[in-house]
Design a protein around this motif. Structure first.
Motif, PDB file in Angstrom:
ATOM      1  N   ALA A 150       0.841  -1.207   0.000  1.00 41.29           N
ATOM      2  CA  ALA A 150       0.000   0.000   0.000  1.00 41.29           C
ATOM      3  C   ALA A 150       0.871   1.250   0.000  1.00 41.29           C
ATOM      4  O   ALA A 150       0.561   2.236  -0.676  1.00 41.29           O
ATOM      5  CB  ALA A 150      -0.923  -0.002   1.216  1.00 41.29           C
ATOM      6  N   THR A 151       1.976   1.209   0.743  1.00 38.45           N
ATOM      7  CA  THR A 151       2.877   2.366   0.764  1.00 38.45           C
ATOM      8  C   THR A 151       3.452   2.594  -0.630  1.00 38.45           C
ATOM      9  O   THR A 151       3.582   3.728  -1.083  1.00 38.45           O
ATOM     10  CB  THR A 151       4.033   2.135   1.758  1.00 38.45           C
ATOM     11  OG1 THR A 151       3.475   1.721   3.004  1.00 38.45           O
ATOM     12  CG2 THR A 151       4.835   3.408   1.968  1.00 38.45           C
ATOM     13  N   TYR A 152       3.772   1.495  -1.319  1.00 37.18           N
ATOM     14  CA  TYR A 152       4.359   1.612  -2.649  1.00 37.18           C
ATOM     15  C   TYR A 152       3.371   2.255  -3.621  1.00 37.18           C
ATOM     16  O   TYR A 152       3.727   3.156  -4.380  1.00 37.18           O
ATOM     17  CB  TYR A 152       4.775   0.224  -3.140  1.00 37.18           C
ATOM     18  CG  TYR A 152       5.366   0.229  -4.525  1.00 37.18           C
ATOM     19  CD1 TYR A 152       6.700   0.615  -4.718  1.00 37.18           C
ATOM     20  CD2 TYR A 152       4.614  -0.139  -5.627  1.00 37.18           C
ATOM     21  CE1 TYR A 152       7.245   0.633  -5.981  1.00 37.18           C
ATOM     22  CE2 TYR A 152       5.155  -0.127  -6.892  1.00 37.18           C
ATOM     23  CZ  TYR A 152       6.472   0.260  -7.069  1.00 37.18           C
ATOM     24  OH  TYR A 152       7.009   0.281  -8.319  1.00 37.18           O
ATOM     25  N   PHE A 153       2.124   1.806  -3.577  1.00 35.42           N
ATOM     26  CA  PHE A 153       1.157   2.296  -4.556  1.00 35.42           C
ATOM     27  C   PHE A 153       0.537   3.640  -4.177  1.00 35.42           C
ATOM     28  O   PHE A 153       0.290   4.481  -5.017  1.00 35.42           O
ATOM     29  CB  PHE A 153       0.031   1.277  -4.770  1.00 35.42           C
ATOM     30  CG  PHE A 153       0.431   0.146  -5.658  1.00 35.42           C
ATOM     31  CD1 PHE A 153       0.636   0.380  -7.016  1.00 35.42           C
ATOM     32  CD2 PHE A 153       0.621  -1.124  -5.157  1.00 35.42           C
ATOM     33  CE1 PHE A 153       1.015  -0.662  -7.852  1.00 35.42           C
ATOM     34  CE2 PHE A 153       1.000  -2.169  -5.982  1.00 35.42           C
ATOM     35  CZ  PHE A 153       1.200  -1.936  -7.328  1.00 35.42           C
ATOM     36  N   TRP A 154       0.232   3.831  -2.899  1.00 39.87           N
ATOM     37  CA  TRP A 154      -0.535   5.012  -2.513  1.00 39.87           C
ATOM     38  C   TRP A 154       0.249   5.971  -1.627  1.00 39.87           C
ATOM     39  O   TRP A 154      -0.274   6.978  -1.195  1.00 39.87           O
ATOM     40  CB  TRP A 154      -1.831   4.605  -1.815  1.00 39.87           C
ATOM     41  CG  TRP A 154      -2.802   3.950  -2.735  1.00 39.87           C
ATOM     42  CD1 TRP A 154      -3.515   4.566  -3.721  1.00 39.87           C
ATOM     43  CD2 TRP A 154      -3.169   2.566  -2.781  1.00 39.87           C
ATOM     44  NE1 TRP A 154      -4.301   3.645  -4.372  1.00 39.87           N
ATOM     45  CE2 TRP A 154      -4.111   2.409  -3.819  1.00 39.87           C
ATOM     46  CE3 TRP A 154      -2.802   1.437  -2.048  1.00 39.87           C
ATOM     47  CZ2 TRP A 154      -4.683   1.183  -4.137  1.00 39.87           C
ATOM     48  CZ3 TRP A 154      -3.364   0.231  -2.356  1.00 39.87           C
ATOM     49  CH2 TRP A 154      -4.293   0.097  -3.407  1.00 39.87           C
TER      50      TRP A 154
END
Lengths: 387, 287
Positions: B110-114
């Motif tokens: 999630a950190t990577y995408f958002w």
């Protein structure tokens, strides 16, 4: 969870320093790259990157090499181990971080014994700088610096009755104490104190208490993160804001990194702060422009970027002053003490006795500027220090 | 009096929120004996789906809720086929370690995408602000939550506890070899149940996003509440989960209102007492 070591990537060797032998100074950077403080770590790296782009990587002929470690939030045991590792094994001679008060306290005995100057960029508790280690210098702020000024501001605007809502942990209690005392001294009445547990998704009962007490406004102190978001949304959703309740607090509650997620509930909120991208100065405009050009618009620039920036300023100036000489930590500390310089946030003085920061504290109002909610400075308390 | 009634209503609304977030886990854990802590990650995914659809594609909020349910449900099937099905029948510790590992992975993904920051959800104007109901000023979003929670409980209780499909699921869990021998397609039934449980978690995240905000650490922050509700209610009972959610919601809000100094402990005190009195929870199914 093996710590990852990033060697400094900037490989440009300054031609100017080629004339004499170059030594390498290792700078430990201990911030949160994961967990709730991950946005802080991202900003720290972004600020360092911009700083090196502007000022090179070898101040005073000392080539800087960074040793990065992830504290992952307030974990004193982890922080202590990391500081030990960075100081004894990697031979770091200057530290930036660790962030958070518990981590800073855990680092104190190590940096004192090893004589490693440490830049406190993310711990706000009063009574740690100068007291816990002579090698601490703070470029952040001390809690009373942000908690006290709003008392006077509220009185000036004739908000005489306030409810005080703080997070139920040591800095929250600190802030509550300073604010209550200052507000009472100026003739205000605190209609009630609420201490919010650190894990609290539900605020409606607290909002009902505020409704019952009928104050003119509410003063809020919450750490960065979901409590700030939750409390502001709750004041809005409960109808208190629409009914005219004044909302104020320390700048954490409207931090740029999540003010967009708070939405309309943030507009009009009055906060004290050390830095806003909206600060009017040529230096700040250039800083914001270059930062965005290098790191992109999102995530937005918050306080970790500026406190790291000023820590880098001190490190670079301190190393420049020891040009051509072997690094001496005590000379470095003597150099930082009493130092004055201009930062994108405004003028800064490092206290000559204890190494804490004296700076402008700004009263800001969250307003829509060019489609974004921004903390717009409306009043300044110049050169505000705390001892 | 008006304050007491408002506090009670807010407690019910909070209870419904807890119910919506937990019921997915109750389904998979109780019906299938599978400890899926990654349920909280599916809630986060549901929140991000709503944010993506409402903000990037301009889909109305109400329509984005079933989309979150369906997409997260489909995603759950993929995970179930790829990972979970190899761990049916393993012991609890293995499942806990596996799924908590997935939680950490989901945080990183999630950190990577958002990005690591908070994202808010834009709800339509008619769901914000307050409405007067019987002389009480109530928040509209909370009224909406109570209505959705009520509908959801009815659908689930009849759908999973009173239908042939529910009976088939229980048969597969209790003795999958015999169920298979009787002609039930156990693989398919497990996959569908998992998808429904995951979809419910996604819906829970989608509905709570407006109140709680969504960020990559969402799963770890709310996992505790979800586990408390499921343990107090008893695994596998929709009714038990609803009762536990409401009881703890009302106790939490009421406790914080009347005794703010100790209010935050009420929810934990009740949990401890219920666990001592009935370790299987209020309406837990006997094995």
């Amino acid at each position: 969870m093996k710590p990852v070591v990033y060697a400094a990537t900037a490989a440009l060797v300054l031609t100017a320093s080629g004339a004499f032998a170059q030594d390498t100074i290792k700078v430990g950077v201990l911030v949160s790259y994961s967990g709730m403080g991950a946005l802080g770590g991202q900003q720290t790296d972004a600020a360092i990157k911009l700083f090196q782009q502007r000022y090179g990587d070898a101040p005073g002929g000392h080539k800087i090499e960074f040793v990065r470690r992830d504290t992952g939030g307030p974990n004193p045991e982890v922080a202590k181990r990391l500081v030990q590792e960075v100081v004894t094994r990697d031979k770091a001679q200057i530290l930036i971080g660790p962030d958070f008060t518990p981590n800073t306290l855990a680092a104190a005995p190590i940096v004192t014994e090893a004589k490693v100057p440490m830049m406190v960029i993310g711990a706000a508790t009063s009574g740690i700088i100068g007291e816990k280690s002579p090698y601490f210098t703070r470029t952040f702020f001390a809690i009373p610096q942000l908690c006290k000024p709003l008392a006077g501001y509220a009185i000036k605007n004739n908000w005489k009755k306030l409810h005080v809502m703080v997070a139920d942990f040591a800095p929250g209690h600190d802030c509550e104490r300073y604010f209550n005392a200052e507000f009472a001294a100026q003739g205000g009445t605190v209609t009630g104190n609420l201490r919010i547990p650190l894990s609290n998704p539900e605020f409606s009962s607290y909002m009902q208490r505020i409704k019952d007490a009928k104050p003119d406004g509410v003063f809020i102190f919450m750490p960065l993160g979901e409590l700030s978001l939750g409390s502001l949304r709750a004041v809005n959703d409960s109808g208190l804001k629409a009914a005219g309740l004044k909302i104020m607090g320390t700048g954490d509650i409207t931090d740029e990194t999540y003010i967009d997620a708070i939405g309309d509930a943030a507009t009009g909120v009055i906060t004290t702060g050390i830095y806003s991208t909206q600060h009017k100065s040529a230096m700040n405009e250039a800083f914001v422009k270059d930062y965005v050009a290098l790191n992109g618009k999102s995530p937005r620039i918050g306080w970790s970027a500026i406190t790291t920036w000023d820590a880098m300023r001190l490190v670079y100036d301190g190393l420049e002053a020891q040009k051509g000489a072997k690094f001496d930590p005590d000379k470095f500390m003597a150099f930082t003490r009493g130092r004055q310089f201009e930062s994108p946030r405004g003028p800064i003085t490092i206290d000559k006795d204890n190494g804490d920061i004296v700076q402008n504290v700004y009263i800001r109002r969250a307003d829509r500027v060019d489609g974004l909610t921004q903390n717009v400075e409306i009043d300044t308390i110049p050169n505000y220090g705390f001892k | 009096m008006a304050s007491a009634a408002t506090v009670l209503f807010n407690g019910i609304a909070y209870g419904v929120l807890l119910f919506i977030m937990s019921v997915g886990l109750s389904v998979t854990m109780g019906m299938m004996n599978f400890v899926n802590l990654a349920q909280a990650s599916l809630s986060m995914l549901g929140g991000y789906v709503v944010i993506a659809f409402t903000q990037s594609y301009g889909v109305p909020f109400l329509l984005s809720l079933p989309i979150a349910f369906v997409l997260v449900g489909l995603f759950t099937i993929v995970i179930e086929r790829l990972v979970f099905r190899y761990f049916y029948g393993t012991d609890d510790l293995t499942q806990v370690l596996l799924t908590i590992g997935l939680v950490f992975m989901s945080i990183a993904v999630a950190t990577y995408f958002w990005g690591p920051g908070y994202r808010g959800v834009d709800v339509p104007a008619w769901l914000t602000g307050q409405t007067d109901v019987f002389g009480l000023t109530l928040e509209r979003y909370r009224i909406f939550l109570v209505i959705v929670g009520g509908l959801l409980s009815i659908v689930l209780i009849f759908g999973l506890e009173r239908t042939r499909f529910g009976a088939m699921v229980r048969a597969c869990v209790d003795n999958s070899r015999v169920a298979n021998g009787c002609g039930l397609n156990t693989d398919l039934i497990f996959a569908i149940t998992f998808a429904v449980g995951g979809g419910l978690a996604g819906l829970g995240g989608a509905l709570s996003a407006n109140l709680l905000g969504i960020d990559p650490n969402f799963p770890l922050r709310y996992l505790v509440y979800v586990l408390i509700i499921v343990s107090v209610g008893g695994m596998g009972t929709i009714g038990g989960t609803l009762i536990a959610g409401l009881a703890l919601g009302i106790a939490d809000v009421g406790g914080k209102y009347y005794f703010p100094e100790i209010g935050s402990f009420v929810i934990y005190a009740i949990t401890a007492l219920v666990m001592l009195w009935s370790p299987r929870g209020l309406l837990g199914r006997h094995q």
